[in-house]
Motif scaffolding. Structure first.
Motif, PDB file in Angstrom:
ATOM      1  N   ALA A 154      28.135  38.669 -36.760  1.00 38.39           N
ATOM      2  CA  ALA A 154      28.777  39.725 -35.968  1.00 38.39           C
ATOM      3  C   ALA A 154      27.944  40.988 -36.034  1.00 38.39           C
ATOM      4  CB  ALA A 154      30.184  40.007 -36.502  1.00 38.39           C
ATOM      5  N   PHE A 155      28.001  41.764 -34.965  1.00 37.28           N
ATOM      6  CA  PHE A 155      27.323  43.066 -34.987  1.00 37.28           C
ATOM      7  C   PHE A 155      28.164  44.090 -34.252  1.00 37.28           C
ATOM      8  CE2 PHE A 155      25.843  43.351 -30.619  1.00 37.28           C
ATOM      9  CZ  PHE A 155      25.858  42.034 -30.208  1.00 37.28           C
ATOM     10  N   TYR A 156      27.994  45.318 -34.689  1.00 40.80           N
ATOM     11  CA  TYR A 156      28.712  46.438 -34.089  1.00 40.80           C
ATOM     12  C   TYR A 156      27.664  47.495 -33.770  1.00 40.80           C
ATOM     13  CZ  TYR A 156      31.957  50.461 -33.924  1.00 40.80           C
ATOM     14  OH  TYR A 156      32.657  51.579 -33.556  1.00 40.80           O
ATOM     15  N   TRP A 211      25.691  35.352 -27.508  1.00 36.89           N
ATOM     16  CA  TRP A 211      24.509  36.064 -27.994  1.00 36.89           C
ATOM     17  C   TRP A 211      23.392  35.076 -28.278  1.00 36.89           C
ATOM     18  CZ3 TRP A 211      23.744  40.993 -27.455  1.00 36.89           C
ATOM     19  CH2 TRP A 211      22.855  41.704 -28.271  1.00 36.89           C
ATOM     20  N   GLY A 212      22.184  35.556 -28.307  1.00 37.80           N
ATOM     21  CA  GLY A 212      21.018  34.685 -28.440  1.00 37.80           C
ATOM     22  C   GLY A 212      21.027  33.764 -29.648  1.00 37.80           C
ATOM     23  N   ASP A 213      21.680  34.208 -30.742  1.00 37.20           N
ATOM     24  CA  ASP A 213      21.668  33.392 -31.965  1.00 37.20           C
ATOM     25  C   ASP A 213      22.338  32.029 -31.800  1.00 37.20           C
ATOM     26  OD1 ASP A 213      20.809  35.518 -34.162  1.00 37.20           O
ATOM     27  OD2 ASP A 213      22.196  36.457 -32.766  1.00 37.20           O
ATOM     28  N   GLU A 227      28.904  30.756 -34.328  1.00 39.88           N
ATOM     29  CA  GLU A 227      29.655  31.675 -33.454  1.00 39.88           C
ATOM     30  C   GLU A 227      29.127  33.083 -33.689  1.00 39.88           C
ATOM     31  OE1 GLU A 227      33.839  31.384 -34.299  1.00 39.88           O
ATOM     32  OE2 GLU A 227      33.903  29.271 -33.715  1.00 39.88           O
ATOM     33  N   VAL A 228      29.031  33.866 -32.624  1.00 42.08           N
ATOM     34  CA  VAL A 228      28.593  35.265 -32.748  1.00 42.08           C
ATOM     35  C   VAL A 228      29.666  36.176 -32.148  1.00 42.08           C
ATOM     36  CG1 VAL A 228      26.763  36.939 -32.304  1.00 42.08           C
ATOM     37  CG2 VAL A 228      26.194  34.512 -32.497  1.00 42.08           C
TER      38      VAL A 228
END
Ligand SMILES: NC(=O)c1ccc[n+]([C@@H]2O[C@H](COP(=O)([O-])OP(=O)(O)OC[C@H]3O[C@@H](n4cnc5c(N)ncnc54)[C@H](OP(=O)(O)O)[C@@H]3O)[C@@H](O)[C@H]2O)c1
Length: 349
Positions: A154-156, A211-213, A227-228
């Motif tokens: 996850a990213f914020y 997302w690309g990952d 999962e992203v």
């Protein structure tokens, strides 16, 4: 050997930012793009060499690659632009990098692995914020739990999106979401799942995104379920969910033309980038209930993109590359991201 690289799409928001950072660290990239006036004026400003060509001018692309070892492709959406450039790199035996985040592009590049090995070049898409930080986090988690079968990232990102990022997202709006399940990229509805994510300094509601990952973390870690998540404002979450039903309509040519016209040029200012930052979180689990969790903080997304892309380019120019299709963390390890000032990683569990 020429020991230099070419930035294509140098006059775009991200291309221009990368050019500035490159010059600051003493690199002398050849600038390129299809807009003669914009490319020439940028090149003159930085006292750099330049080439003007569009991506359907194969002969000119070939000519322009003669005096470089590698390309940093910054002209997206890459589903529309990557093919002619990567094919030219294969023909001319030049390394190919880009700043895509599009799953379909990563998968197409992965299929060129054998050709790239035969040509002795490295093909590494996704050398920007998408996917360097998350790819390194994925590899770090895999290194910590080699038996992992499930990966959640996850990213914020706190900051404004550039023109090209919004254009690419708008173009893909009708395509829904994607995860990796049992090793296969699997389509799921847009905003398929939500979950609370503890980023350390804040806890936020995350939502799944393609997302690309979903593509790359598989090559970097071999973990078959990925999962992203990202954080979006509540209003935007509603719109993403609405796209499940209206995606087909939003993808039609007249609506796309209208939406694309409304996207403002440029991206975050230097000041906004300096104030922004990104928080990342990841978790890997195995079938025996073992679990590891790590967090990371990084500079604002476009700053991270420029620094990560140039760090990788410098390694390539120094002869540090692995022929074939590569992901950032597979080629350079989980600590690649720690080479960027301001990045910190912390193991939670
Ligand atoms: N991986 C990441 O983390 C990351 C970070 C930043 C950006 N990106 C991606 O990078 C791309 C660029 O973003 P941006 O904000 O820099 O975009 P931008 O400001 O809109 O600039 C786009 C650049 O690409 C060129 N271009 C677009 N389509 C082209 C085509 N068909 N043929 C030749 N040149 C073309 C444009 O040339 P003209 O000026 O001639 O139109 C311009 O130089 C987007 O796809 C974005 O999603 C990814």
């Amino acid at each position: 050997m020429p020991n230099n690289f070419l930035i294509y799409g140098a006059n775009g928001y991200t291309g221009e930012l990368i050019t500035r950072y490159a010059v600051e660290r003493g690199m002398t990239p050849v600038l390129a793009g299809r807009n003669a006036i914009a490319v020439e004026s940028l090149a003159k400003k930085h006292h750099l060499d330049y080439r003007v060509f569009s991506l359907d001018e194969g002969y000119l692309i070939d000519q322009s690659l003669q005096n470089v070892d590698a390309v940093l492709h910054c002209a997206g959406p890459f589903s529309l632009t990557s093919r002619p450039m990567v094919e030219a790199c294969l023909r001319n035996k030049k390394h190919y990098t880009d700043i895509t985040g599009e799953i379909a592009v990563f998968e197409k590049m992965a299929r060129l692995d054998r050709q790239a090995q035969d040509a002795g070049i490295m093909i590494m898409p996704g050398v920007g914020f998408d996917v360097v930080p998350t790819d390194c986090l994925a590899k770090h988690l895999k290194d910590r739990l080699p038996t992992a079968t499930h990966l959640t990232l996850a990213f914020y990102g706190m900051g404004r999106l550039s023109h090209g990022t919004q254009a690419t997202m708008t173009m893909n709006v009708g395509q829904g979401g994607a995860i990796r399940k049992d090793g296969k990229i699997t389509r799921v509805p847009a905003a398929w799942k939500t979950r609370e994510i503890d980023f350390g300094e804040v806890t936020k509601l995350g939502v799944t995104i393609p997302w690309g990952d979903v593509a790359t973390a598989w090559y970097s870690t071999g973990i078959p379920n990925i999962e992203v998540y990202t954080v979006v404002p509540a209003k935007q979450l509603k719109l993403i969910k609405l796209s499940r039903y209206l995606g087909w309509l939003l993808a039609t040519a007249p609506i796309q033309q209208r939406l694309q016209r409304q996207i403002p040029a440029g991206g975050p200012s230097d000041d906004e980038r300096a104030k922004g930052k990104t928080l990342l979180w990841g978790q890997a689990e195995d079938l025996n209930g073992n679990r590891v969790e790590s967090r990371m903080t990084a500079p604002e997304g476009y700053t991270t993109t420029a620094l990560a892309a140039l760090n990788i380019m410098q390694k390539i120019l120094d002869g540090n590359f692995t022929p074939g299709f590569q992901t950032p963390a597979r080629a350079y390890g989980a600590d690649l991201i720690l080479e960027i000032d301001g990045v910190a990683r912390q193991d939670v569990v």
